[in-house]
Design a protein around this motif. Structure first.
Motif, PDB file in Angstrom:
ATOM      1  N   GLU A  96       0.838  -1.279  -0.068  1.00 41.04           N
ATOM      2  CA  GLU A  96      -0.249  -0.012   0.131  1.00 41.04           C
ATOM      3  C   GLU A  96       0.938   1.178   0.023  1.00 41.04           C
ATOM      4  OE1 GLU A  96      -4.031  -1.921   2.438  1.00 41.04           O
ATOM      5  OE2 GLU A  96      -2.455  -0.259   3.454  1.00 41.04           O
ATOM      6  N   GLU A  97       1.984   1.153   0.723  1.00 41.01           N
ATOM      7  CA  GLU A  97       2.825   2.198   0.874  1.00 41.01           C
ATOM      8  C   GLU A  97       3.500   2.681  -0.621  1.00 41.01           C
ATOM      9  OE1 GLU A  97       5.457   2.361   4.394  1.00 41.01           O
ATOM     10  OE2 GLU A  97       4.220   0.649   5.020  1.00 41.01           O
ATOM     11  N   LEU A  98       3.912   1.661  -1.472  1.00 43.92           N
ATOM     12  CA  LEU A  98       4.274   1.840  -2.702  1.00 43.92           C
ATOM     13  C   LEU A  98       3.283   2.438  -3.461  1.00 43.92           C
ATOM     14  CD1 LEU A  98       6.871   0.798  -4.572  1.00 43.92           C
ATOM     15  CD2 LEU A  98       5.004  -1.026  -5.311  1.00 43.92           C
ATOM     16  N   VAL A  99       2.063   2.077  -3.638  1.00 50.22           N
ATOM     17  CA  VAL A  99       1.035   2.669  -4.293  1.00 50.22           C
ATOM     18  C   VAL A  99       0.863   4.199  -3.698  1.00 50.22           C
ATOM     19  CG1 VAL A  99      -1.493   2.930  -4.829  1.00 50.22           C
ATOM     20  CG2 VAL A  99      -0.387   0.562  -4.705  1.00 50.22           C
ATOM     21  N   GLU A 100       1.071   4.543  -2.610  1.00 49.19           N
ATOM     22  CA  GLU A 100       0.744   5.941  -1.990  1.00 49.19           C
ATOM     23  C   GLU A 100       2.053   6.778  -2.578  1.00 49.19           C
ATOM     24  OE1 GLU A 100       0.259   5.250   2.031  1.00 49.19           O
ATOM     25  OE2 GLU A 100      -1.686   5.390   1.945  1.00 49.19           O
ATOM     26  N   ILE A 122      -2.528  -3.421  -7.003  1.00 46.48           N
ATOM     27  CA  ILE A 122      -2.026  -2.352  -7.101  1.00 46.48           C
ATOM     28  C   ILE A 122      -2.597  -1.363  -8.225  1.00 46.48           C
ATOM     29  CG2 ILE A 122       0.076  -1.170  -8.287  1.00 46.48           C
ATOM     30  CD1 ILE A 122       1.751  -3.303  -6.741  1.00 46.48           C
ATOM     31  N   MET A 123      -3.127  -1.963  -9.276  1.00 48.85           N
ATOM     32  CA  MET A 123      -3.874  -1.077 -10.447  1.00 48.85           C
ATOM     33  C   MET A 123      -5.104  -0.617  -9.966  1.00 48.85           C
ATOM     34  SD  MET A 123      -3.623   0.386 -13.251  1.00 48.85           S
ATOM     35  CE  MET A 123      -2.485  -0.499 -14.306  1.00 48.85           C
ATOM     36  N   VAL A 124      -5.864  -1.431  -9.307  1.00 56.14           N
ATOM     37  CA  VAL A 124      -7.310  -1.046  -8.648  1.00 56.14           C
ATOM     38  C   VAL A 124      -7.082   0.388  -7.765  1.00 56.14           C
ATOM     39  CG1 VAL A 124      -8.953  -1.662  -7.462  1.00 56.14           C
ATOM     40  CG2 VAL A 124      -8.450  -3.175  -9.188  1.00 56.14           C
ATOM     41  N   ALA A 125      -6.307  -0.053  -6.821  1.00 50.57           N
ATOM     42  CA  ALA A 125      -5.774   1.026  -5.780  1.00 50.57           C
ATOM     43  C   ALA A 125      -5.452   2.333  -6.407  1.00 50.57           C
ATOM     44  CB  ALA A 125      -5.261   0.333  -4.659  1.00 50.57           C
ATOM     45  N   LEU A 126      -4.336   2.183  -7.317  1.00 48.52           N
ATOM     46  CA  LEU A 126      -3.642   3.423  -7.970  1.00 48.52           C
ATOM     47  C   LEU A 126      -4.786   4.191  -8.755  1.00 48.52           C
ATOM     48  CD1 LEU A 126      -0.965   4.791  -7.866  1.00 48.52           C
ATOM     49  CD2 LEU A 126      -0.501   3.390 -10.214  1.00 48.52           C
ATOM     50  N   THR A 127      -5.477   3.505  -9.535  1.00 48.96           N
ATOM     51  CA  THR A 127      -6.495   4.182 -10.665  1.00 48.96           C
ATOM     52  C   THR A 127      -7.411   4.844  -9.593  1.00 48.96           C
ATOM     53  OG1 THR A 127      -5.805   2.521 -12.158  1.00 48.96           O
ATOM     54  CG2 THR A 127      -7.727   3.917 -12.485  1.00 48.96           C
ATOM     55  N   LYS A 128      -8.190   4.071  -8.760  1.00 52.32           N
ATOM     56  CA  LYS A 128      -9.349   4.638  -7.822  1.00 52.32           C
ATOM     57  C   LYS A 128      -8.825   5.886  -7.207  1.00 52.32           C
ATOM     58  CE  LYS A 128     -12.913   2.948  -8.140  1.00 52.32           C
ATOM     59  NZ  LYS A 128     -13.791   2.875  -9.320  1.00 52.32           N
TER      60      LYS A 128
END
Length: 280
Positions: A96-100, A122-128
């Motif tokens: 999650e920290e990488l995405v943030e 990763i893609m879901v969280a990053l895009t949303k």
């Protein structure tokens, strides 16, 4: 006589003695549709016979070392409910920290690759999360070498109404150029097996966990391929094992001398992420 939530956790300890209390609590609270804080407040609440029957089945699976997320069929990642199944890596809190971190570098019109996408978390969280910041016109790609991962990620992209081009690829071979590449690749060393939970070893795919003898097999291949797959303003974000920073720094200094490289610790203070971009 109906059981309480607390009694069901105790029952789980009897039925699955090898399971951790955390896993049992997580399983019971998720089945009861309660947050961790709600669960603590409602431990003396009696449950329905249907819920008790379901948990009895769950405890049998837990006793066979099946991970709670696989039993439930989903895992939480940055607040998003991501479908998972055996053969696909369960997304981890550290990622999650990488995405943030990557999110701070996103802007309109970028072409993004989630490399080794697994469940697509990763893609879901990053895009949303990007949409919440009104970042628009992103072109989305996700790749993996595993057919199981490609199937489940497509289900997650459909569930979250994301338009993602999905490709089967071994590291970056056969893919095009991107403005941002993000990845949580395999990086565990074989010698670290004895430190891992048995349910991880029994359930999760080895190819998504282990990164060769020194854990750096993916990074060596990535470093040799990355120049052909980043645009002139391109950037990459990778997760790695906390003991691998020094060797990874040497590898990138040798293979990518024309890149600016930055390392970042996770919230536990361990080196966990690396960022790279072309030098100006």
């Amino acid at each position: 006589m109906p059981k309480t939530l607390k009694q069901l956790v105790q029952l789980g300890q009897e039925k699955a003695p090898e399971a951790s209390v955390d896993d049992l609590t997580y399983l019971v609270s998720e089945r009861a549709n309660l947050t961790p804080s709600e669960f603590k407040l409602k431990q003396d609440t009696e449950v329905s016979s249907e819920l008790e029957k379901q948990l009895q089945k769950d405890f049998k699976k837990l006793a066979r070392n099946v991970s709670p997320q696989y039993i439930l069929g989903y895992a939480w990642f940055l607040g998003y409910k991501i479908m998972v199944q055996r053969g696909v890596l369960i997304p981890r809190f550290e990622t999650e920290e990488l995405v943030e971190w990557a999110l701070k570098h996103l802007h309109d019109g970028m072409k993004i690759l989630d490399l080794g996408t697994g469940s697509g978390a990763i893609m879901v969280a990053l895009t949303k999360e990007a949409a919440k910041k009104d970042i628009k016109d992103l072109t989305l790609y996700a790749s993996d070498i595993s057919d199981s991962a490609l199937r489940i990620c497509e289900e997650n992209f459909l569930k979250f109404a994301l338009d993602v081009t999905v490709r089967k690829a071994n590291v970056l071979i056969g893919l095009e150029k991107f403005d941002l590449i993000i990845s949580n690749p395999p990086y565990i060393k074989p010698e670290e097996k004895n430190l891992m939970d048995s349910n991880v070893l029994q359930n999760e795919p080895e190819e998504a966990l282990f990164g060769g003898e020194d854990g750096l097999e993916f990074y060596r291949r990535f470093a040799k391929q990355i120049r052909k797959h980043l645009t002139s303003q391109g950037e990459f974000f990778l997760e790695f094992g906390f003991s691998e920073k020094d060797e990874l720094a040497k590898l990138f200094a040798t293979e990518l001398p024309d890149f600016d490289i930055e390392f970042k610790d996770d919230l536990a203070g361990k080196p966990r992420m690396v960022y790279g971009k072309w030098q100006k």
